[in-house]
Every structure is written in C-alpha cells, then in structure tokens.
Design an enzyme around this catalytic site. Sequence first.
Site, mmCIF file in Angstrom:
data_model
loop_
_atom_site.group_PDB
_atom_site.id
_atom_site.type_symbol
_atom_site.label_atom_id
_atom_site.label_comp_id
_atom_site.label_asym_id
_atom_site.label_seq_id
_atom_site.Cartn_x
_atom_site.Cartn_y
_atom_site.Cartn_z
ATOM 1 N N ASP A 1 0.860 -1.189 0.000
ATOM 2 C CA ASP A 1 0.000 0.000 0.000
ATOM 3 C C ASP A 1 0.890 1.231 0.000
ATOM 4 O OD1 ASP A 1 -3.272 0.258 1.002
ATOM 5 O OD2 ASP A 1 -2.046 2.076 0.856
ATOM 6 N N ASN B 1 -3.854 7.201 0.557
ATOM 7 C CA ASN B 1 -5.241 7.388 0.998
ATOM 8 C C ASN B 1 -5.619 6.493 2.168
ATOM 9 O OD1 ASN B 1 -6.253 9.487 -0.683
ATOM 10 N ND2 ASN B 1 -6.243 8.062 -2.404
ATOM 11 N N SER C 1 -15.809 -1.879 -10.865
ATOM 12 C CA SER C 1 -16.908 -1.098 -10.290
ATOM 13 C C SER C 1 -18.106 -1.152 -11.212
ATOM 14 C CB SER C 1 -16.452 0.352 -10.141
ATOM 15 O OG SER C 1 -17.555 1.196 -9.871
ATOM 16 N N TYR D 1 -12.251 8.675 -13.675
ATOM 17 C CA TYR D 1 -12.184 7.520 -12.765
ATOM 18 C C TYR D 1 -12.854 6.305 -13.410
ATOM 19 C CZ TYR D 1 -14.132 4.309 -9.378
ATOM 20 O OH TYR D 1 -14.546 3.160 -8.759
ATOM 21 N N LYS E 1 -11.402 2.365 -14.869
ATOM 22 C CA LYS E 1 -11.906 1.009 -14.592
ATOM 23 C C LYS E 1 -12.213 0.286 -15.909
ATOM 24 C CE LYS E 1 -11.766 1.071 -10.056
ATOM 25 N NZ LYS E 1 -10.716 0.298 -9.354
ATOM 26 N N ASN F 1 -22.344 -0.577 -4.237
ATOM 27 C CA ASN F 1 -21.939 0.491 -3.300
ATOM 28 C C ASN F 1 -21.492 -0.090 -1.958
ATOM 29 O OD1 ASN F 1 -23.667 1.788 -5.409
ATOM 30 N ND2 ASN F 1 -23.186 3.610 -4.217
ATOM 31 N N ASP G 1 -24.903 11.896 -11.864
ATOM 32 C CA ASP G 1 -25.616 10.854 -11.113
ATOM 33 C C ASP G 1 -26.726 10.237 -11.962
ATOM 34 O OD1 ASP G 1 -24.214 10.850 -8.777
ATOM 35 O OD2 ASP G 1 -25.740 11.886 -7.573
#
Length: 339
Positions: free
Chosen positions: A31, A35, A124, A148, A152, A178, A295
């Site tokens: 890691d 973050n 995702s 982002y 993916k 989620n 969204d």
Amino acid sequence: MRVLVSGGAGFVGSHTVVQLVAEGHHVLVVDSFVNAKPSVVARIEALTGQPLDVRAFDLTDRDRTERLFAEESIDAVIHFAGFKAVGESVERPVDYYENNLGTTLSLLRAMEKHGVTTLVFSSSATVYGADAPVPMREELPTSATNPYGWTKVMQEQIFRDAAVADPALRIALLRYFNPVGAHPSGTMGEDPAGIPNNLMPFIAQVAVGRREKLGIFGGDYPTVDGTGVRDYIHVEDLAAGHIAALHRLTQADEPISVWNLGTGQGTSVLQLLRAFERACGRELPYEILPRRAGDIAESYADPTRANAELGWRATRTIDDMCVDTWRWQSQNPHGYPDA
Ligand code: UD1
C-alpha cells in the site's frame, strides 16, 4: 495461498485481508498509504492475532514491484489499489490514468515474468455507464462518464487483452455496487479524508456531529421517493466475495470471469437515512439539493451469476450495514488515529 493484496490498507482491502488471514492464507500487503492511514495495520493485526507483512510503496514503481515478485513467492494477487474519487478524477485526470493504469501494468509485467497467473480485480458498477437498464447484468456494454470510470473500463480492457496473449491467466473482474458498513468489532471501517463524497460516510459524520446536515442530491428522480436508488453491499459480504472468486479462479476454464457483487436490492437515499436513524437512535437533519452532475436515478445489480458460480450471496441487511457503520463511527469519531 500466498496472496499479494494491493491496497490492503484501504476500506475494502483491510476487511478482505482479515478474512484471508482467518482462512489460513499468507497475506502480503502493498500500500502506498496515500489514501490510507498506517494505524489500520495495528487494527488488522489485533483482529487476526498475528503480525501482518506490509510493504509501503507505490506499485507504479515498476522496478520495486518487480523486485518484490523476485524476492517473494506469490500465488495470487488481489488488486484493490487505485484512486476512486469521481470529482477529483475530473480535476486531475492525468494522475488518475497514471496511477490506476500504472499500478495494473506494473503488476501484470511482474506477474508475467514470475509466472503468477491468478488475479482478482476491484472493478466497479461504474463501468455500466449512464444509461444502463436495471438490474444490471454482466453482459451490458461498458462505458464511463468521468476519468475515474474510464480507468476502470480501461483496466478491464487491459486484462482482457493480456488474457488473449496469455490464455493461462485467470482473472476475475469484480464489479462492486456500493460498498458500505464496517467490521462488526467497530475497530475497522471507512475513513475518507476531507468531506466525504459518498453517502454512507457522510450520514455517519452527521450522526457523530462532524457535519451539520446531509445534503440530498436530487428529490425529483423517477424513484420510490424521488431520491437516488443504489445497491448498498456490506463490506464484509464484499470481502467474502473476493475469497469466493479467488477459490473459483483455481477451477475456472476461461481466462476472464466477470461477476457483479451486489445484493440485487435497491435502497433510496431517504430509506438509507431512515435506517441510519434507527441505528443511531435519533433523527438526522437533511435538505434536498439539486441533482449532482453525472448521477443516475437507479443502480442495482443482477447478482445471479455470482450467486450461481461463486456459491456466494450477500446476506447482511441495510440495518446491519447502518448498525455496523454506526458502531465504527461512534467508537472512532475521527476515523483511524494519525500516529
Ligand atoms: C459513486 C461514484 C461511483 C463510484 C462509487 C464508489 C459518482 C457520480 N459516482 O457512486 O463512480 O464507483 O461512488 O466510490 O460519484 N448522495 C447524496 N448526498 C451525498 C452523497 C451522495 O444525496 O452527500 C446520493 C447520490 O446522489 C446517490 C447516492 O447518494 O444517489 C449514493 O451516492 P454515492 O455514495 O456517492 O455513490 P454513487 O454515486 O452510486
């Protein structure tokens, strides 16, 4: 198995590491701690009762990654490491492409050189893009609405192309819906830096008094109560999905497997807020704001394939997710300690 876990100090990574160790696997965490806070490591060790092997470096460093594979015997990789904030990705696209694609490319090179063929990837549901019908099935075309999301989609494509060139590869693309919740001990959970982008950590911070009220992004969607609907999945169920995928890959006939990890149930923002109020025992203030750009109204999984092929199913309820998140947030109002 000896499992290299990239991003093993992060939210989903840390919960998966605890389950891997409990199953008797030898875990090696890499890691960058960009973050994640180093203090998560002591929490993992307290839960597993054994020291954790952690290497702090950035996997975009190809030489360092290659050295690790030369020094350690590794049977499989679970690749969580990556930047994941949508808004930040719009502002810093080059950082997102460099980091998210760079870590994946370094890992694939080192795997190829050292004969490691098994990898489980954190993808995702964002790869279903903006107009996907619900419930979302793995066969849907992929696309994205922000950098982002494109990282993916691109990482999935990189894995597919690598698997054409090397059919011995066994790679799982896990499309998370989620992830929320926390370890039932209350000692591990989600700890976003700054103002949370995601709903559950924002609600938890309102409940613990760090934020005044929840802003709900849109009250006029064509949904049950006008607020956005998502498929929230408990992080413990999600972690178990990775272990099921790892086992399944050892018998997989195809190089690439794609599995949705979700419950199949949609929950609105207001429904989640009400469940959290039950968990923390008080009413939480909110206001309805305009919709957030990008969204969608509704996102939830068709988890049939993962249920059938992995023998896995998400079992925890929305109330479980809120109770466990509240235990974590109330016991750790400011998240993991700095030191
Ligand atoms: C977001 C990302 C997605 C990413 C996922 C996991 C966006 C547009 N999408 O998904 O690409 O894979 O996180 O990190 O950012 N909401 C509020 N108020 C808030 C926060 C959220 O009303 O303060 C609402 C949202 O409008 C949405 C729901 O809560 O309806 C869930 O939002 P969020 O937790 O950010 O997840 P996603 O948008 O599904």
